[in-house]
Motif scaffolding. Structure first.
Motif, mmCIF file in Angstrom:
data_model
loop_
_atom_site.group_PDB
_atom_site.id
_atom_site.type_symbol
_atom_site.label_atom_id
_atom_site.label_comp_id
_atom_site.label_asym_id
_atom_site.label_seq_id
_atom_site.Cartn_x
_atom_site.Cartn_y
_atom_site.Cartn_z
ATOM 1 N N ALA A 1 0.962 -1.510 -0.150
ATOM 2 C CA ALA A 1 -0.451 -0.160 0.086
ATOM 3 C C ALA A 1 1.256 0.489 0.145
ATOM 4 C CB ALA A 1 -1.473 0.135 1.036
ATOM 5 N N MET A 2 1.523 1.496 0.893
ATOM 6 C CA MET A 2 2.790 2.095 0.633
ATOM 7 C C MET A 2 3.867 2.827 -0.579
ATOM 8 S SD MET A 2 6.250 2.656 3.143
ATOM 9 C CE MET A 2 7.758 4.120 2.523
ATOM 10 N N LEU A 3 4.030 1.367 -0.936
ATOM 11 C CA LEU A 3 4.610 1.618 -2.357
ATOM 12 C C LEU A 3 3.853 2.201 -3.304
ATOM 13 C CD1 LEU A 3 6.942 -1.341 -2.086
ATOM 14 C CD2 LEU A 3 7.506 0.690 -1.740
ATOM 15 N N GLU A 4 2.300 1.355 -3.481
ATOM 16 C CA GLU A 4 1.532 2.194 -4.721
ATOM 17 C C GLU A 4 1.408 2.970 -5.071
ATOM 18 O OE1 GLU A 4 -1.192 -0.564 -3.855
ATOM 19 O OE2 GLU A 4 -0.284 -2.662 -4.695
ATOM 20 N N ASN A 5 0.880 3.635 -3.220
ATOM 21 C CA ASN A 5 0.895 5.308 -3.041
ATOM 22 C C ASN A 5 2.155 6.481 -3.618
ATOM 23 O OD1 ASN A 5 -1.325 6.366 -1.032
ATOM 24 N ND2 ASN A 5 -1.049 4.161 -1.282
ATOM 25 N N VAL A 6 3.284 5.737 -3.518
ATOM 26 C CA VAL A 6 4.600 6.604 -3.518
ATOM 27 C C VAL A 6 4.437 6.115 -5.001
ATOM 28 C CG1 VAL A 6 7.434 6.326 -3.890
ATOM 29 C CG2 VAL A 6 5.527 6.204 -2.003
ATOM 30 N N HIS A 7 4.558 5.139 -6.082
ATOM 31 C CA HIS A 7 4.595 5.531 -7.525
ATOM 32 C C HIS A 7 3.502 6.045 -7.945
ATOM 33 C CE1 HIS A 7 4.098 3.299 -11.268
ATOM 34 N NE2 HIS A 7 5.599 2.826 -11.221
ATOM 35 N N ARG A 8 1.860 6.503 -7.163
ATOM 36 C CA ARG A 8 1.280 7.255 -7.900
ATOM 37 C C ARG A 8 1.628 8.488 -7.519
ATOM 38 N NH1 ARG A 8 -2.463 10.004 -5.858
ATOM 39 N NH2 ARG A 8 -2.199 9.364 -3.734
ATOM 40 N N VAL A 9 1.695 8.905 -6.308
ATOM 41 C CA VAL A 9 2.225 10.555 -6.535
ATOM 42 C C VAL A 9 3.295 10.516 -7.245
ATOM 43 C CG1 VAL A 9 1.031 10.837 -3.926
ATOM 44 C CG2 VAL A 9 3.205 10.286 -3.925
ATOM 45 N N LEU A 10 3.879 10.157 -8.000
ATOM 46 C CA LEU A 10 5.826 10.243 -8.470
ATOM 47 C C LEU A 10 4.942 10.494 -10.022
ATOM 48 C CD1 LEU A 10 8.555 7.588 -7.410
ATOM 49 C CD2 LEU A 10 8.649 10.170 -6.290
ATOM 50 N N LYS A 11 5.737 12.055 -9.941
ATOM 51 C CA LYS A 11 6.020 11.832 -11.801
ATOM 52 C C LYS A 11 6.533 11.246 -12.466
ATOM 53 C CE LYS A 11 6.618 16.697 -10.413
ATOM 54 N NZ LYS A 11 6.969 18.402 -10.956
ATOM 55 N N PRO A 12 6.169 11.217 -14.338
ATOM 56 C CA PRO A 12 6.399 9.750 -14.787
ATOM 57 C C PRO A 12 8.265 9.588 -15.144
ATOM 58 C CG PRO A 12 5.255 11.194 -15.872
ATOM 59 C CD PRO A 12 5.262 12.370 -13.843
ATOM 60 N N ASP A 13 8.534 10.777 -14.479
ATOM 61 C CA ASP A 13 10.033 10.603 -14.560
ATOM 62 C C ASP A 13 10.897 10.563 -12.908
ATOM 63 O OD1 ASP A 13 9.815 12.890 -14.396
ATOM 64 O OD2 ASP A 13 12.059 13.385 -15.836
ATOM 65 N N GLY A 14 10.248 10.471 -11.988
ATOM 66 C CA GLY A 14 10.109 10.398 -10.644
ATOM 67 C C GLY A 14 11.260 9.611 -10.201
#
Length: 251
Positions: free
Chosen positions: A156-169
């Motif tokens: 859940a944490m990683l999915e949230n991080v991946h979601r809020v990161l910009k495409p090249d974040g």
């Protein structure tokens, strides 16, 4: 490592069991008295690594800021668009007062859960955490086969991080967790980021993970100093302080 500045409540700082780290009330009590503590070494120990991945123009989200000085150190390095979150309202309030008192008016601090981030999609260039994800592994059971409840929280944490990161974040994770334990989670098929890591520290290594969104490939770069089995070699100076208590219950 910085010593804890917590006055008359030293017993709150270092619990006898790492299970206390799962209790939100423990953190509220601790942050009520403790002014500052750095998990996993001070900024100067990994500054050379973080500078390779954060530009002054980047928007940065720090997960689980607690009472760390990481955001202040980043600001001194010219990174001014910083948002810090923590689950503890006590930590957030004290951090806000501390930053305002030091003139860091542009660093945002807010109460939020990293398992359910209150931000839109693709809004940060960098997400960084230092020891925050490791708390999720307290009471995880066999590190080679962690409990489903642990895996669900980490994902859940990683999915949230991946979601809020910009495409090249870029996601930066500073951890005790060794690559052979973190890789299956970081490289879950739903993520598009690459997987790289470095180490820092004396004697015992801390791990500095960098995951670049949209850069995943079958031949992702791997560090030359890869470990193939867990290491428990610790020098005496690494046994000082609370990190070691944390380490003995994780991985």
């Amino acid at each position: 490592m910085d010593r804890i500045e917590i006055g008359r409540q030293e017993d709150v700082a270092a619990p006898s069991s790492a299970l206390a780290y799962l209790d939100p009330h423990y953190w509220d009590r601790r942050f009520s008295f403790e002014e500052h503590y750095e998990w996993f070494k001070e900024y100067s120990h990994f500054q050379h690594l973080i500078q390779q991945h954060i530009k002054s123009s980047d928007s940065v989200l720090e997960l689980g800021c607690g009472n760390s000085q990481l955001c202040e150190e980043l600001h001194k390095d010219g990174i001014t668009e910083i948002t810090c979150i923590d689950l503890s309202a006590v930590a957030v309030e004290k951090m806000q007062k501390r930053l305002l008192g030091k003139g860091y008016k542009d660093i945002k601090v807010m109460e939020a859960d990293m398992l359910d981030l209150p931000f839109g999609n693709e809004c940060f260039d960098v997400v960084v955490e230092k020891g925050t994800m490791d708390v999720l592994f307290v009471d995880s059971g066999d590190p080679w086969n962690p409990k489903p409840a642990t895996v669900n929280k980490v994902m859940a944490m990683l999915e949230n991080v991946h979601r809020v990161l910009k495409p090249d974040g870029t996601f930066i994770s500073i951890s005790f967790g060794q690559p052979h334990f973190r890789r299956p989670l970081f490289e879950a098929p739903e993520f598009t980021w690459s997987f790289e890591w470095s180490t820092f520290g004396d004697g015992f290594h801390y791990f500095f993970y960098t995951l670049k969104k949209g850069k995943r490939s079958l031949d992702s770069k791997k560090c030359s100093d890869r470990l193939d089995s867990p290491s428990i070699c610790l020098l005496q100076e690494e046994l000082e302080g609370e990190d070691y208590i944390f380490r003995t219950h994780i991985d």
